[in-house]
Motif scaffolding. Structure first.
Motif, short mmCIF file in Angstrom:
data_model
loop_
_atom_site.label_atom_id
_atom_site.label_comp_id
_atom_site.label_asym_id
_atom_site.label_seq_id
_atom_site.Cartn_x
_atom_site.Cartn_y
_atom_site.Cartn_z
N HIS A 177 0.87 -1.17 0.00
CA HIS A 177 0.00 0.00 0.00
C HIS A 177 0.91 1.23 0.00
CE1 HIS A 177 -3.53 -2.43 0.76
NE2 HIS A 177 -2.97 -2.96 1.84
N LEU A 178 0.60 2.21 -0.83
CA LEU A 178 1.38 3.43 -0.91
C LEU A 178 0.52 4.62 -0.52
CD1 LEU A 178 2.20 1.78 -3.95
CD2 LEU A 178 4.19 3.10 -3.30
N THR A 179 1.09 5.48 0.33
CA THR A 179 0.34 6.62 0.84
C THR A 179 1.22 7.86 0.90
OG1 THR A 179 -0.89 5.09 2.28
CG2 THR A 179 -1.11 7.44 2.74
N VAL A 180 0.73 8.95 0.32
CA VAL A 180 1.43 10.23 0.46
C VAL A 180 1.17 10.76 1.87
CG1 VAL A 180 1.66 12.59 -0.39
CG2 VAL A 180 1.19 10.73 -2.00
N VAL A 181 2.21 10.89 2.67
CA VAL A 181 2.06 11.28 4.07
C VAL A 181 2.56 12.68 4.37
CG1 VAL A 181 2.11 8.90 4.90
CG2 VAL A 181 4.25 10.16 4.68
N ARG A 199 -2.47 6.44 -2.38
CA ARG A 199 -3.46 7.18 -1.62
C ARG A 199 -2.86 8.48 -1.10
NH1 ARG A 199 -5.35 4.89 3.10
NH2 ARG A 199 -3.39 3.76 3.37
N ASN A 200 -3.67 9.53 -1.12
CA ASN A 200 -3.23 10.84 -0.64
C ASN A 200 -3.91 11.12 0.68
OD1 ASN A 200 -2.37 13.45 -0.27
ND2 ASN A 200 -2.83 14.13 -2.35
N ALA A 201 -3.39 10.51 1.74
CA ALA A 201 -4.02 10.62 3.06
C ALA A 201 -3.91 12.02 3.63
CB ALA A 201 -3.40 9.61 4.02
#
Length: 391
Positions: free
Chosen positions: A217-221, A274-276
């Motif tokens: 899973h990839l997320t912009v943090v 995902r852009n959390a």
């Protein structure tokens, strides 16, 4: 690019720290050989651990010094980084002992050559300086046993091995994909990000993180905006993306990259990002410039509209009222290239920024912030310092 910025600014900060250390050595004057040696050694040690571009060009890195033992990264990527991380750990662990050996000659009055006669504080330092490479050496020996099967990297990639195969089959797959020219790669040697058709990898100083694309899973943090990069004189946005595997035994890690590379990265990934943090990602140079143009204009002198003047919609977008006025503030009225503009407010800040960017030399973006462009209405030349927001 990000790594170059970090190397440049980091070296400057650490040089300042070293200067502080030089003046804070107990019983040492600013001109004593011990203080001078300490300053030089701290700067060189920091540059050896976090090598700037100059050290890479001079070949003063672990990769170059141990090149014969490490082998070729292109030929055997995984095996190369098994040895590189281990060799780097051992090399860096020797730095405190090197400092002690140097101080034996820089401060002979302390009698450091004879540990038993040295001051108590130096005895403790010597013990720690010997202990660090000893532990690193034992760890390196343990990792290298049984064909490196004890190494943390080998244990990680073994999780992706089929029942009838071992970690070497997985390593062979990674090596083959790394040699392909269509891989995505970015970053400096100590902070590289590599994405192939099957794998996502991050190279750090002591380790190599590896995960399989289908299990992540990839997320912009996070996002960091830099108005000016020291090496390019251009704005930049750096994104931090968290890479998390569905396998609990695979450690999560973060990758950082320039937002202009975000589109290329997404093309190579199979999983969505995902852009959390709800980050606005600027994927083009014009987007980044517009962000910087806006922030710089907000720092300029403001303009008060006369009470009898009504603001009309911006003639560029017709979506918002005009909110900027061009006033020559950069220099005296009769000096410089800029001219006084007598137009009434007719443009919004966003459209003025787009106009400013459109008049630039696209082949030399490093000159954009310092350039002069004509007013879109009267053609009087102005610079960023002349853009005043209406309050």
């Amino acid at each position: 690019m990000l790594a170059r910025v970090g190397a440049t600014s980091g070296s400057q900060v650490l040089l300042g720290t070293a200067l502080g250390l030089r003046g804070s050595l107990p019983g040492e004057s600013m001109e004593s050989p011990a203080a001078t040696f300490t300053l030089a050694y701290v700067v060189l040690a920091v540059c050896f651990v976090f090598p700037p571009n100059e050290f890479h060009l001079a070949g003063l890195t672990v990769q170059n010094l141990l090149g014969g033992w490490l082998g070729s990264e292109d030929a055997a990527f995984v095996q190369y980084h098994l040895r590189r991380g281990t060799g780097t750990l051992v090399a860096h662990s020797l730095l405190p002992l090197g400092y002690y050996a140097g101080m034996c000659f820089a401060a002979p009055e302390k009698q450091l050559c004879s540990v038993y006669q040295a001051p108590e504080s130096w005895k403790v330092f010597f013990l720690l300086a010997v202990l660090a490479p000893t532990i690193a050496g034992i760890l390196a020996y343990y990792w290298s046993q049984n064909g490196w099967s004890n190494h943390p990297l080998v244990r990680t990639i073994s999780l992706y091995a089929l029942p009838q195969s071992g970690w070497r089959a997985v390593a062979s797959s990674i090596n083959t994909e790394f040699r392909r020219i269509d891989k995505f790669a970015t970053g400096a040697p100590g902070a590289r990000v590599i994405v192939t058709d099957t794998w996502i990898m991050k190279v750090t100083t002591y380790s190599l993180h590896v995960v399989q694309q289908q299990d992540i899973h990839l997320t912009v943090v996070d996002s960091r905006q830099h108005e000016l990069l020291p090496d390019s004189n251009m704005p930049a946005q750096f994104l931090t993306i968290r890479v998390t595997s569905i396998n609990p035994h695979v450690k999560a890690f973060d990758i950082r990259l320039n937002s202009t590379e975000y589109g290329e990265l997404r093309e190579k990934l199979h999983a969505p990002i995902r852009n959390a943090a709800n980050v606005v990602i600027h994927q083009s140079l014009s987007d980044l410039f517009l962000e910087t143009f806006t922030s710089l204009a907000e720092m300029n002198q403001t303009y008060a509209v006369p009470s009898n003047q009504e603001l009309e919609p911006c003639i560029g977008c017709m979506q918002t009222n005009a909110n900027v006025k061009l006033l020559k503030n950069c220099q005296e009225p009769n000096e410089g290239e800029c001219q006084q503009c007598y137009c009434r407010p007719m443009w919004c800040l966003t459209c003025m920024g787009k106009w400013f960017a459109s008049r630039q030399d696209q082949q030399h973006p490093e000159t954009w912030l310092s350039s002069h462009v004509p007013c879109p209405t009267c053609q009087s030349k102005f610079c960023i310092l002349d853009v005043c927001i209406i309050r």
